[in-house]
Structure formats: structure tokens, C-alpha cells
Enzyme design. Structure first.
Site, short mmCIF file in Angstrom:
data_model
loop_
_atom_site.label_atom_id
_atom_site.label_comp_id
_atom_site.label_asym_id
_atom_site.label_seq_id
_atom_site.Cartn_x
_atom_site.Cartn_y
_atom_site.Cartn_z
N CYS A 149 6.10 -5.09 0.36
CA CYS A 149 6.13 -3.94 -0.38
C CYS A 149 6.32 -2.88 0.62
CB CYS A 149 5.21 -3.90 -1.59
SG CYS A 149 5.88 -2.78 -2.66
N GLU A 170 0.98 -11.94 -2.83
CA GLU A 170 -0.55 -12.10 -2.44
C GLU A 170 -1.35 -11.73 -3.91
OE1 GLU A 170 1.13 -9.58 -1.76
OE2 GLU A 170 0.07 -7.66 -1.79
N HIS A 215 4.88 -8.58 -4.65
CA HIS A 215 3.49 -8.95 -3.87
C HIS A 215 3.11 -10.45 -4.04
CE1 HIS A 215 2.03 -4.80 -3.07
NE2 HIS A 215 2.79 -4.64 -4.05
N GLY A 266 0.83 -1.03 -0.03
CA GLY A 266 0.24 0.03 0.03
C GLY A 266 0.78 1.34 0.15
#
Ligand code: GLN
Length: 190
Positions: free
Chosen positions: A79, A170, A168, A47
Site C-alpha cells: 500500500c 498482513e 494489505h 500507512g
């Protein structure tokens, strides 16, 4: 096993979905009261690290997280989560939780490579990696094991119970990094 996922902003739902698919219970950390329960590990999602760092302070969660990580609770930062953990950020005066013994560089890839996908090794095994305005790690200090290097840049590390990736995991359908983290938690709970 119960994992608290920081859900202040960013890509948190994707982490929750993967852990749930792997049969692991999660809960959302949105307020201080949410971390006043028993749990086994923390996830700090991607984010915007400055926004998350500020919200952690405003919500009075910051010091509790630092204490838990310093007391060896497993934590996985992706991140922006990597930046929250980094002891130093060499192109930003801000420091956040600062528990991970690395110097990171924020928004480290130039315009052209601001976002990209690749397949590279994590802990010796090829996995897909998605980078989005990602940091990389410039320097590692004592106790830090390097798990991935992409284009000569360090992009995944582990220091005891702290795991951090510049990419990332995910956002792909490969769950190897999440499984690696689950094993860290299992070891810690032994
Ligand atoms: N650029 C963001 C930051 O500096 C990190 C990007 C991400 O988490 N995808 O915090």
C-alpha cells in the site's frame, strides 16, 4: 534470514507478527543505526506514504535504502510501501524511493470503495485482499511482472527483487504473499 521492517508509522507490527509466525527473524528499522548491520530484506508497510517518505529523509535513512534496493536487496512494499517504491505517482508531485518501474495512482478508489475486501488471484492463486485507501498501478514499465489484477486494475507486481501490493496481506490470515517474499529472499541468498 533477517528482515528489517520499517517501523516509522503505519501497519508494521502485523508484518512482524506474520514473519515471526513463519519462523523468520525480523528487526525494527526506526533509526539509521538500525540499518547499519547485516540483514537480508526490507519491508515497507502500509500507512501514509508522504509521512514515511519525509521521515526517511529526516532520519537520513532514505539514501541507504535506495542504495540497498538498487543493489538488489529484496524489498516488499504494501500500500503506502508500494507508493514509496513507485517511480511515478500520477496524482502526486512527490517521488520517494522511486526504484520500481511503475506509475501508481494514490487513493485511487472512489469514496464508496475507499476500503474493501475481496478474494482474487495473486500469482495465479486465490487469496483474500484488504484494500484501505489504496493505490493501484496505472502503468508498468520494462521488467515488471504483474501478479494481481482486480477490476482491471493492477494491484500486485514484481520487478526483480522488488515486490509490491496495493492491498494489505498482513491484515488477513493468509500468509501466501509473505511466503512468496520469503522465497524471493531465499533465491537471492543462494
Ligand atoms: N492512502 C495512503 C497513502 O497515500 C496509503 C494507504 C495505506 O497504506 N493503507 O499513502
Amino acid at each position: 534470514m533477517k528482515i528489517g521492517v520499517l517501523c516509522l508509522q503505519g501497519a508494521f507490527i502485523e508484518h512482524i507478527n506474520i514473519f515471526n509466525k513463519l519462523g523468520i527473524e525480523t528487526f525494527e528499522i526506526r533509526q539509521k543505526k538500525h540499518i547499519q548491520q547485516h540483514f537480508d530484506a526490507i519491508v515497507l508497510p502500509g500507512g501514509e506514504s508522504t509521512t514515511m517518505g519525509k521521515l526517511l529523509k529526516d532520519l537520513d535513512i532514505f539514501d541507504i535504502l535506495v542504495d540497498k534496493i538498487n543493489n538488489n536487496m529484496p524489498v516488499f512494499g504494501t500500500c503506502a510501501g508500494l507508493l514509496l517504491l513507485s517511480k511515478e505517482i500520477d496524482n502526486d508531485h512527490r517521488r520517494h524511493l522511486a526504484t520500481l518501474n511503475v506509475v501508481a495512482k494514490r487513493n485511487a478508489y472512489g469514496r464508496q470503495l475507499g476500503s474493501f475486501n475481496t478474494i482474487e488471484k495473486f500469482d495465479g492463486k486465490d487469496i483474500p485482499m484488504t484494500f484501505i485507501r489504496a493505490p493501484y498501478i496505472d502503468k508498468v514499465g520494462e521488467g515488471v511482472e504483474i501478479l494481481s489484477v482486480v477490476d482491471n486494475k493492477i494491484v500486485a507486481v514484481r520487478q526483480n527483487n522488488q515486490l509490491a501490493t496495493a492491498f494489505h496481506p498482513e491484515l488477513t490470515d493468509c500468509y501466501d504473499v509473505h511466503k512468496y517474499f520469503i522465497n524471493m529472499i531465499k533465491e537471492n541468498n543462494k
